[in-house]
Design an enzyme around this catalytic site. Structure first.
Site, mmCIF file in Angstrom:
data_model
loop_
_atom_site.group_PDB
_atom_site.id
_atom_site.type_symbol
_atom_site.label_atom_id
_atom_site.label_comp_id
_atom_site.label_asym_id
_atom_site.label_seq_id
_atom_site.Cartn_x
_atom_site.Cartn_y
_atom_site.Cartn_z
ATOM 1 N N ASP A 1 49.699 103.650 26.592
ATOM 2 C CA ASP A 1 51.014 103.267 26.084
ATOM 3 C C ASP A 1 50.919 102.092 25.116
ATOM 4 O OD1 ASP A 1 50.162 101.560 28.079
ATOM 5 O OD2 ASP A 1 51.865 101.928 29.406
ATOM 6 N N ASP B 1 49.828 117.412 36.891
ATOM 7 C CA ASP B 1 48.365 117.400 36.994
ATOM 8 C C ASP B 1 47.896 117.400 38.445
ATOM 9 O OD1 ASP B 1 47.746 117.517 34.340
ATOM 10 O OD2 ASP B 1 47.032 115.456 34.140
#
Length: 533
Positions: free
Chosen positions: A289, A136
């Site tokens: 997460d 990214d």
């Protein structure tokens, strides 16, 4: 009478200067003290003592369980079926499951070669593994470097894919979600995830994948982190102490009791079918997460923590990077708790014990109470009782419980026992930011979804400091000063001086030490300073 005479000192000290403004402040203080300040402070003491007891009970429970785990050696291999992956003459490499390895990156100039090299060095049949670099990066130069590194490994016969997207929506969660959409992922059974500064050993998959192959109820195998720069500075040593407790005790207890532990976002292997069943990656909080782990757990999936499998990584060594990381790690769980508490309570697939463990122990005590009591009690309320002698804190709450909690926290890093005092002072300073972030997460306000990628230095610092004639570093005052820390440092210093002059609590030693810690952080003398040139 003793309390009244002590209380009378305050207005006298204010008015004794002859200054009208100071005298008015003293008068307002005296008028507000009995009807407002004393009852409010007493209430805060009661609430803080209650939170202290919660945290104390949590730490004692953890200590008892981990003692039994160590005593009876309840290793994961004993609780779950684990067998070495063997070759099949007839099937050949087809006997091995297909594994996807994802490496999310964002302008990782200093560490991209280490992480890609470590992933490509994983020992697994070459036709049964795909390395996926999710870049990214917004810096064109860095993107070119990462792509060239991928091409270099591809020329060596490694099945590596370099994937980019035209936006950063969802940050890391968005990148991982996008990575799972590629057609070649459909042939994969498991996905291993490593952040850009993580370097797994070659045998990582051989030690983790068998748990997933032989135990269809397991969704995640999590490894422990090993810090390559723990000795870089005092701040990294303090981080090591906090994180070692998390990995040595919290994760181990959650796994061994079949209760719950959160995915750490990296150094873990997921069963892709479980990941999909849980709803895949979501970017609604900054702890994607943990979000995924909670949702998978509510579907009935089990997790395994392998504490003796360590993956090398880097701790943030600049104070700025650490503050951003701690904001994300404190704000995200509080915000996720707000979003999922009701869903967890209504869930019917998991036991009441597991729901209670997740809501009370995992979220409320560890992610909220621990931050609030550390800052509000030890940095606000306890110092305030010096100024208001009518309010007393029992010795068990001010000394004994904190001491036991501290000692129980220290078991994870025996080599740093001599640094306990520094660790306490540093953790109290950081609790200021954690508490602020926790409230932001609970109230879903302001910077709730702020995501700043933790800066990694890799070997950059060594390179700069190792040059023959390093230039003198330019220090910008604005970059080094932290106003909140300075304000609380001044408050604690004032309380310490007042305790020396008029108090009987003898808190001044702690107050002066803690104020020094806030001043040191406030003036930016924490962590590694990176020269600008």
């Amino acid at each position: 009478m003793e309390g009244l005479s002590s209380a009378a000192i305050i207005p006298d000290t204010f008015q004794g200067t002859g200054n009208d403004i100071t005298g008015q402040i003293g008068l307002i203080w005296q008028q507000a003290k009995a009807p407002l300040i004393v009852p409010l402070l007493k209430l805060m003491v009661i609430v803080c003592l209650g939170m202290s007891i919660m945290l104390f009970m949590e730490r004692v429970y953890m200590g008892i369980v981990i003692s039994f785990i160590k005593l009876f050696r309840r290793r994961p291999e004993k609780r779950y079926k684990w067998e070495t992956m063997k070759e099949d003459v007839e099937l050949g490499n087809e006997a091995y499951p297909m594994v996807l390895v994802q490496i999310p990156m964002y302008n990782e100039k200093e560490v991209y070669q280490l992480s890609i090299g470590a992933a490509c060095g994983l020992s697994w049949p070459s036709d049964r593994i795909i390395i996926q670099v999710l870049d990214d990066s917004t810096d064109p130069t860095i993107k070119d470097l990462v792509e060239l590194e991928c091409m270099r490994w591809a020329n060596k016969g490694i099945n590596i894919k370099y994937e980019i997207r035209d936006n950063r929506n969802g940050y890391k969660a968005g990148a991982l979600k996008e990575g799972m959409k590629h057609s070649y992922v459909k042939q994969c059974d498991y996905v291993a995830i490593f952040d850009a500064d993580f370097q797994p050993e070659p045998d990582f998959l051989w030690r983790t994948v068998p748990f997933l192959v032989h135990n269809p109820e397991i969704a995640l195998v999590q490894a422990r982190w090993k810090f390559v720069n723990a000795d870089e500075c005092m701040m990294t040593r303090m981080q090591e102490m906090s994180l070692d407790y998390h990995f040595t005790v919290e994760q181990e207890v959650g796994s061994a009791t079949y209760a719950f532990f959160g995915f750490n976002g990296t150094a873990g292997v997921w069963r892709i079918s479980a990941l999909n069943e849980a709803g895949g990656w979501k970017d609604r909080t900054t702890v994607e997460d943990m979000d995924l782990a909670v949702r998978a757990s509510l579907k009935g999936w089990k997790f395994v923590y392998v504490g003796d499998l360590k993956v090398k990584n880097e701790l943030p060594s600049t104070f700025k990077a650490y503050r951003y990381q701690q904001h994300r790690w404190s704000c995200g769980p509080a915000n996720l708790f707000r979003k999922m508490a009701t869903e967890i309570m209504r869930n019917k697939k998991v036991s009441v014990w597991k729901k209670l463990y997740v809501i009370y122990s995992f979220f409320f005590v560890r992610k909220i109470v621990a931050h609030l009591v550390t800052f509000i009690f030890y940095c606000v309320v306890l110092p305030a009782t010096v100024l208001v002698p009518e309010v007393q804190v029992p010795k068990w709450g001010a000394v004994y419980i904190p001491s036991i909690i501290t000692l129980l926290n220290a078991v994870g890093t025996p080599r740093s026992l001599h640094l306990l005092v520094f660790w306490i002072l540093f953790e109290n300073v950081m609790s200021l930011h954690r508490t602020k972030a926790t409230f932001i997460g609970l109230l879903e306000a302001g910077r709730v979804n702020e995501w700043v990628v933790t800066e990694k230095l890799g070997d950059a610092l060594k390179t700069k400091l190792g040059s023959k004639a390093p230039k003198k570093a330019r220090i910008r005052i604005g970059e080094r000063l932290h106003l909140l820390e300075l304000v609380f440092g001044a408050y604690l210093f004032f309380c310490g001086c007042y305790d020396v002059a008029f108090g009987k609590n003898r808190y001044y030693i702690y107050l002066f030490l803690q104020s020094m810690a806030f001043f040191i952080a406030g003036f930016g003398y924490v962590g590694t300073f990176v020269p600008s040139s």
